[in-house]
Design a protein around this motif. Structure first.
Motif, PDB file in Angstrom:
ATOM      1  N   SER A  79       3.136   9.242  19.545  1.00  0.00           N
ATOM      2  CA  SER A  79       1.878   9.540  18.851  1.00  0.00           C
ATOM      3  C   SER A  79       1.944   9.092  17.400  1.00  0.00           C
ATOM      4  O   SER A  79       0.972   8.544  16.873  1.00  0.00           O
ATOM      5  N   ALA A  80       3.083   9.300  16.776  1.00  0.00           N
ATOM      6  CA  ALA A  80       3.242   8.889  15.378  1.00  0.00           C
ATOM      7  C   ALA A  80       3.180   7.368  15.252  1.00  0.00           C
ATOM      8  O   ALA A  80       2.602   6.841  14.300  1.00  0.00           O
ATOM      9  N   ILE A  81       3.766   6.666  16.212  1.00  0.00           N
ATOM     10  CA  ILE A  81       3.730   5.204  16.169  1.00  0.00           C
ATOM     11  C   ILE A  81       2.309   4.701  16.386  1.00  0.00           C
ATOM     12  O   ILE A  81       1.825   3.815  15.678  1.00  0.00           O
ATOM     13  N   TRP A  82       1.586   5.293  17.365  1.00  0.00           N
ATOM     14  CA  TRP A  82       0.188   4.892  17.572  1.00  0.00           C
ATOM     15  C   TRP A  82      -0.637   5.175  16.323  1.00  0.00           C
ATOM     16  O   TRP A  82      -1.506   4.388  15.939  1.00  0.00           O
ATOM     17  N   LYS A  83      -0.370   6.318  15.678  1.00  0.00           N
ATOM     18  CA  LYS A  83      -1.093   6.662  14.449  1.00  0.00           C
ATOM     19  C   LYS A  83      -0.793   5.626  13.364  1.00  0.00           C
ATOM     20  O   LYS A  83      -1.695   5.174  12.660  1.00  0.00           O
ATOM     21  N   ALA A  84       0.478   5.251  13.234  1.00  0.00           N
ATOM     22  CA  ALA A  84       0.851   4.245  12.240  1.00  0.00           C
ATOM     23  C   ALA A  84       0.160   2.920  12.531  1.00  0.00           C
ATOM     24  O   ALA A  84      -0.302   2.229  11.613  1.00  0.00           O
ATOM     25  N   LEU A  85       0.062   2.559  13.801  1.00  0.00           N
ATOM     26  CA  LEU A  85      -0.591   1.302  14.181  1.00  0.00           C
ATOM     27  C   LEU A  85      -2.101   1.368  13.999  1.00  0.00           C
ATOM     28  O   LEU A  85      -2.772   0.332  13.988  1.00  0.00           O
ATOM     29  N   ILE A 103       0.671  -5.491   7.505  1.00  0.00           N
ATOM     30  CA  ILE A 103       2.077  -5.592   7.092  1.00  0.00           C
ATOM     31  C   ILE A 103       2.926  -6.078   8.252  1.00  0.00           C
ATOM     32  O   ILE A 103       3.729  -7.003   8.103  1.00  0.00           O
ATOM     33  N   LEU A 104       2.751  -5.464   9.419  1.00  0.00           N
ATOM     34  CA  LEU A 104       3.541  -5.845  10.593  1.00  0.00           C
ATOM     35  C   LEU A 104       3.277  -7.300  10.966  1.00  0.00           C
ATOM     36  O   LEU A 104       4.203  -8.037  11.320  1.00  0.00           O
ATOM     37  N   GLU A 105       2.027  -7.705  10.889  1.00  0.00           N
ATOM     38  CA  GLU A 105       1.674  -9.093  11.202  1.00  0.00           C
ATOM     39  C   GLU A 105       2.351 -10.053  10.225  1.00  0.00           C
ATOM     40  O   GLU A 105       2.887 -11.090  10.624  1.00  0.00           O
ATOM     41  N   ALA A 106       2.334  -9.701   8.942  1.00  0.00           N
ATOM     42  CA  ALA A 106       2.983 -10.554   7.934  1.00  0.00           C
ATOM     43  C   ALA A 106       4.483 -10.651   8.191  1.00  0.00           C
ATOM     44  O   ALA A 106       5.078 -11.719   8.039  1.00  0.00           O
ATOM     45  N   LEU A 107       5.087  -9.565   8.618  1.00  0.00           N
ATOM     46  CA  LEU A 107       6.539  -9.555   8.863  1.00  0.00           C
ATOM     47  C   LEU A 107       6.903 -10.255  10.167  1.00  0.00           C
ATOM     48  O   LEU A 107       8.075 -10.578  10.383  1.00  0.00           O
ATOM     49  N   SER A 108       5.925 -10.499  11.025  1.00  0.00           N
ATOM     50  CA  SER A 108       6.230 -11.188  12.281  1.00  0.00           C
ATOM     51  C   SER A 108       6.663 -12.631  12.030  1.00  0.00           C
ATOM     52  O   SER A 108       7.317 -13.240  12.870  1.00  0.00           O
ATOM     53  N   LEU A 157       6.016   3.086   7.913  1.00  0.00           N
ATOM     54  CA  LEU A 157       6.523   2.151   8.922  1.00  0.00           C
ATOM     55  C   LEU A 157       8.039   2.239   9.033  1.00  0.00           C
ATOM     56  O   LEU A 157       8.595   2.174  10.133  1.00  0.00           O
ATOM     57  N   SER A 158       8.703   2.409   7.919  1.00  0.00           N
ATOM     58  CA  SER A 158      10.157   2.538   7.914  1.00  0.00           C
ATOM     59  C   SER A 158      10.595   3.856   8.562  1.00  0.00           C
ATOM     60  O   SER A 158      11.557   3.887   9.330  1.00  0.00           O
ATOM     61  N   GLU A 159       9.882   4.927   8.280  1.00  0.00           N
ATOM     62  CA  GLU A 159      10.192   6.242   8.850  1.00  0.00           C
ATOM     63  C   GLU A 159      10.143   6.190  10.373  1.00  0.00           C
ATOM     64  O   GLU A 159      10.953   6.830  11.050  1.00  0.00           O
ATOM     65  N   HIS A 160       9.220   5.428  10.911  1.00  0.00           N
ATOM     66  CA  HIS A 160       9.075   5.317  12.363  1.00  0.00           C
ATOM     67  C   HIS A 160       9.823   4.110  12.923  1.00  0.00           C
ATOM     68  O   HIS A 160       9.617   3.713  14.062  1.00  0.00           O
ATOM     69  N   LYS A 161      10.675   3.538  12.087  1.00  0.00           N
ATOM     70  CA  LYS A 161      11.604   2.467  12.475  1.00  0.00           C
ATOM     71  C   LYS A 161      10.913   1.190  12.960  1.00  0.00           C
ATOM     72  O   LYS A 161      11.487   0.414  13.697  1.00  0.00           O
ATOM     73  N   MET A 162       9.668   0.995  12.533  1.00  0.00           N
ATOM     74  CA  MET A 162       8.968  -0.240  12.876  1.00  0.00           C
ATOM     75  C   MET A 162       9.346  -1.369  11.929  1.00  0.00           C
ATOM     76  O   MET A 162       9.173  -2.534  12.264  1.00  0.00           O
ATOM     77  N   ILE A 163       9.842  -0.996  10.754  1.00  0.00           N
ATOM     78  CA  ILE A 163      10.404  -1.976   9.840  1.00  0.00           C
ATOM     79  C   ILE A 163      11.695  -1.402   9.269  1.00  0.00           C
ATOM     80  O   ILE A 163      11.904  -0.187   9.263  1.00  0.00           O
ATOM     81  N   THR A 164      12.546  -2.289   8.806  1.00  0.00           N
ATOM     82  CA  THR A 164      13.735  -1.873   8.064  1.00  0.00           C
ATOM     83  C   THR A 164      13.638  -2.494   6.680  1.00  0.00           C
ATOM     84  O   THR A 164      13.118  -3.603   6.519  1.00  0.00           O
ATOM     85  N   HIS A 173      11.943  -6.097   6.947  1.00  0.00           N
ATOM     86  CA  HIS A 173      12.145  -6.799   8.216  1.00  0.00           C
ATOM     87  C   HIS A 173      11.397  -6.061   9.328  1.00  0.00           C
ATOM     88  O   HIS A 173      11.462  -4.830   9.406  1.00  0.00           O
ATOM     89  N   LEU A 174      10.751  -6.798  10.174  1.00  0.00           N
ATOM     90  CA  LEU A 174      10.065  -6.223  11.332  1.00  0.00           C
ATOM     91  C   LEU A 174      11.086  -5.789  12.377  1.00  0.00           C
ATOM     92  O   LEU A 174      12.046  -6.493  12.654  1.00  0.00           O
ATOM     93  N   ASN A 175      10.867  -4.614  12.946  1.00  0.00           N
ATOM     94  CA  ASN A 175      11.634  -4.150  14.103  1.00  0.00           C
ATOM     95  C   ASN A 175      10.611  -3.883  15.206  1.00  0.00           C
ATOM     96  O   ASN A 175       9.996  -2.819  15.244  1.00  0.00           O
ATOM     97  N   PRO A 176      10.396  -4.831  16.105  1.00  0.00           N
ATOM     98  CA  PRO A 176       9.344  -4.668  17.110  1.00  0.00           C
ATOM     99  C   PRO A 176       9.704  -3.709  18.247  1.00  0.00           C
ATOM    100  O   PRO A 176       8.838  -3.350  19.028  1.00  0.00           O
ATOM    101  N   ASP A 177      10.952  -3.266  18.330  1.00  0.00           N
ATOM    102  CA  ASP A 177      11.377  -2.449  19.470  1.00  0.00           C
ATOM    103  C   ASP A 177      10.567  -1.162  19.657  1.00  0.00           C
ATOM    104  O   ASP A 177      10.155  -0.862  20.778  1.00  0.00           O
ATOM    105  N   PRO A 178      10.321  -0.346  18.604  1.00  0.00           N
ATOM    106  CA  PRO A 178       9.513   0.869  18.833  1.00  0.00           C
ATOM    107  C   PRO A 178       8.101   0.553  19.309  1.00  0.00           C
ATOM    108  O   PRO A 178       7.539   1.266  20.145  1.00  0.00           O
ATOM    109  N   ILE A 179       7.521  -0.527  18.802  1.00  0.00           N
ATOM    110  CA  ILE A 179       6.169  -0.905  19.201  1.00  0.00           C
ATOM    111  C   ILE A 179       6.170  -1.339  20.659  1.00  0.00           C
ATOM    112  O   ILE A 179       5.318  -0.919  21.447  1.00  0.00           O
ATOM    113  N   LYS A 180       7.141  -2.152  21.023  1.00  0.00           N
ATOM    114  CA  LYS A 180       7.269  -2.584  22.423  1.00  0.00           C
ATOM    115  C   LYS A 180       7.460  -1.390  23.342  1.00  0.00           C
ATOM    116  O   LYS A 180       6.860  -1.319  24.421  1.00  0.00           O
TER     117      LYS A 180
END
Length: 117
Positions: free
Chosen positions: A9-15, A23-28, A56-63, A74-81
């Motif tokens: 839920s937190a990741i969906w909220k962040a997205l 930001i995520l798109e730019a880091l891709s 985004l960092s708290e939810h590990k979507m970026i480092t 840096h993008l970390n796509p694993d939580p989003i996937k």
């Protein structure tokens, strides 16, 4: 609600926020300096951008890695996937069975039309 559901839920909220998606798109395309990300949304300023980066960092979507005075993001796509795959997995079975039922109904209707005089 389990921890995984809370995390998802937190990741969906962040997205859900268009700036965080930006930001995520730019880091891709590869790692970016925090200053480069600030320039994406000059209307919110550095402090506003740092809040988005922190979420985004708290939810590990970026480092975020410090290199002297520079901060590389840096993008970390694993939580989003993971949340997308989990969501899809929960819904795909129902969609597939609905499609199979629809196909069966259509085929039955076609057979009935062919049998009519």
């Amino acid at each position: 609600m389990t921890y995984i559901e809370n995390s998802e839920s937190a990741i969906w909220k962040a997205l859900g926020d268009p700036r965080r998606r930006q930001i995520l798109e730019a880091l891709s395309d590869g790692p970016k300096l925090t200053g480069d990300l600030v320039n994406l949304c000059p209307d919110i300023g550095r402090t506003g951008m740092l809040r988005h980066i922190a979420m985004l960092s708290e939810h590990k979507m970026i480092t975020v890695r410090a290199d002297g005075r520079k901060r590389w993001n840096h993008l970390n796509p694993d939580p989003i996937k993971a949340v997308c795959n989990n969501w899809i997995a929960r819904h795909i079975d129902g969609m597939a069975s609905s499609a199979a039922r629809l196909k069966q109904l259509a085929e039955t209707e076609d057979e009935m039309k062919e049998q009519r005089p």
